[in-house]
Design a protein around this motif. Structure first.
Motif, short mmCIF file in Angstrom:
data_model
loop_
_atom_site.label_atom_id
_atom_site.label_comp_id
_atom_site.label_asym_id
_atom_site.label_seq_id
_atom_site.Cartn_x
_atom_site.Cartn_y
_atom_site.Cartn_z
N LYS A 153 5.93 -52.97 52.87
CA LYS A 153 6.96 -53.45 53.84
C LYS A 153 7.60 -54.59 53.68
O LYS A 153 8.74 -54.60 53.61
CB LYS A 153 6.21 -53.14 55.26
N THR A 154 7.07 -55.48 53.66
CA THR A 154 7.35 -56.85 53.67
C THR A 154 8.27 -57.14 52.07
O THR A 154 9.44 -57.74 52.16
CB THR A 154 6.25 -58.10 53.52
N SER A 155 7.71 -56.52 50.98
CA SER A 155 8.46 -56.59 49.79
C SER A 155 9.75 -56.01 50.14
O SER A 155 10.70 -56.40 49.51
CB SER A 155 7.61 -55.97 48.73
N ASN A 214 1.41 -65.00 57.15
CA ASN A 214 1.44 -64.85 55.83
C ASN A 214 3.06 -64.16 55.66
O ASN A 214 3.63 -64.69 54.71
CB ASN A 214 0.51 -63.90 55.18
N ASP A 215 3.22 -63.19 56.31
CA ASP A 215 4.53 -62.37 56.06
C ASP A 215 5.59 -63.29 56.30
O ASP A 215 6.74 -63.34 55.58
CB ASP A 215 4.57 -60.88 56.56
N ALA A 216 5.37 -63.87 57.40
CA ALA A 216 6.65 -64.76 58.00
C ALA A 216 6.88 -65.74 57.19
O ALA A 216 8.12 -66.16 56.84
CB ALA A 216 6.42 -65.30 59.47
N ILE A 239 12.30 -55.39 61.97
CA ILE A 239 10.96 -55.60 62.58
C ILE A 239 9.85 -54.81 61.90
O ILE A 239 9.77 -53.45 61.84
CB ILE A 239 10.96 -55.06 64.16
N GLU A 240 9.12 -55.70 61.02
CA GLU A 240 7.84 -55.27 60.45
C GLU A 240 6.82 -55.05 61.38
O GLU A 240 6.17 -56.06 61.75
CB GLU A 240 7.37 -56.05 59.41
N ASN A 241 6.52 -53.57 61.52
CA ASN A 241 5.31 -53.39 62.39
C ASN A 241 4.10 -53.53 61.89
O ASN A 241 3.83 -53.71 60.42
CB ASN A 241 5.43 -51.87 62.84
MG LIG Z 1 3.61 -57.24 55.46
#
Ligand SMILES: [Mg+2]
Ligand SMILES: Nc1nc2c(ncn2[C@@H]2O[C@H](COP(=O)(O)OP(=O)(O)OP(=O)(O)O)[C@@H](O)[C@H]2O)c(=O)[nH]1
Length: 223
Positions: free
Chosen positions: A52-54, A80-82, A125-127
């Motif tokens: 998702k983040t990628s 981390n993702d932010a 929005i990454e859930n």
């Molecule tokens: Mg992620």
């Protein structure tokens, strides 16, 4: 002497329904705020580590919404993702659910004061990584995208149908790994079609870049 039993009334408290109704009210307010600011909001769903983040990083790096894209990250813990998104000079808010397995509309509402909606065209929005609970909570989004990866097995739509039911798109990612897995794309497509006959599936690899332009086009057509 035996006592005659008078059966008691059974009280049923439908906590889940109450929770859903309260969530829907806040989601409607979020949606009104997004519409007033003319921001397209995409709820990005999928299992932990699906990619998702990628996918969000690839979207931000493309420059198509340069200066007009924002991100809200949902995770149980860490920023981390932010941090990955902030490194791309994109406004981002991290929500830590502290154990909660999904984002809800109230959490998103609490992040909105940190976002300049008027400056955005697109909010991703990454859930929380989870194929079950996030499906039941409207955040006020206009689009839902499920990210599935070739490493997860082709039967996941059959086993976790609810998350695919209201999706607008399935991104099948990590296609660069196809040669190294027993993933069957046709079986995957059949399982998806069993849930939603016309749900599009976009094949993509953030590693090789294959399919990223098609994803950006799909998104551009809707923003
Ligand atoms: Mg992620
Ligand atoms: N080979 C390959 N690896 C990928 C691809 N996309 C992501 N990955 C890797 O998969 C791992 C997880 O990717 P993330 O983007 O962090 O996944 P996520 O869904 O955001 O994970 P959570 O937020 O923890 O649920 C990382 O090691 C990525 O580098 C891809 O297209 N191909």
């Amino acid at each position: 002497m035996e006592r005659t039993m008078q059966p008691r009334e059974v009280k049923v408290i439908s906590v889940f329904q109450d929770l859903r109704a309260a969530n829907d009210q806040i989601a409607a307010a979020n949606r009104a705020a997004f519409e007033a600011a003319a921001v397209r909001v995409v709820n990005v769903l999928g299992s932990p580590g699906a990619g998702k983040t990628s996918l969000i990083e690839a979207t931000a790096r493309s420059g198509r919404w340069a200066g007009r894209i924002g991100v809200i990250e949902g995770d149980l813990a860490t920023a981390n993702d932010a941090q990955r998104i902030a490194a791309l000079d994109v406004p981002v808010v991290q929500i830590n659910t502290g154990g909660g397995c999904h984002l809800n509309a109230k959490m998103v509402a609490s992040a909105l004061p940190e976002m300049d909606l008027g400056a955005l065209d697109l909010l991703l929005i990454e859930n929380v990584g989870n194929l079950v609970c996030p499906a039941s909570f409207d955040l006020g989004e206009s689009l839902r995208v499920v990210v599935s990866s070739t490493a997860e097995g082709a039967d996941k739509p059959a086993k976790y149908p609810v998350i695919f039911r209201d999706a607008d798109l399935v991104v099948l990612t990590k296609t660069d790994l196809l040669a190294h897995t027993d993933f069957d794309p046709q079986a995957f497509a059949r399982h998806v079609a069993d849930i939603q006959a016309d749900l599009p599936i976009l094949h993509l690899s953030c590693r090789s870049g294959t399919g990223v332009d098609a994803w950006l086009d799909w998104l551009s057509q809707r923003t």
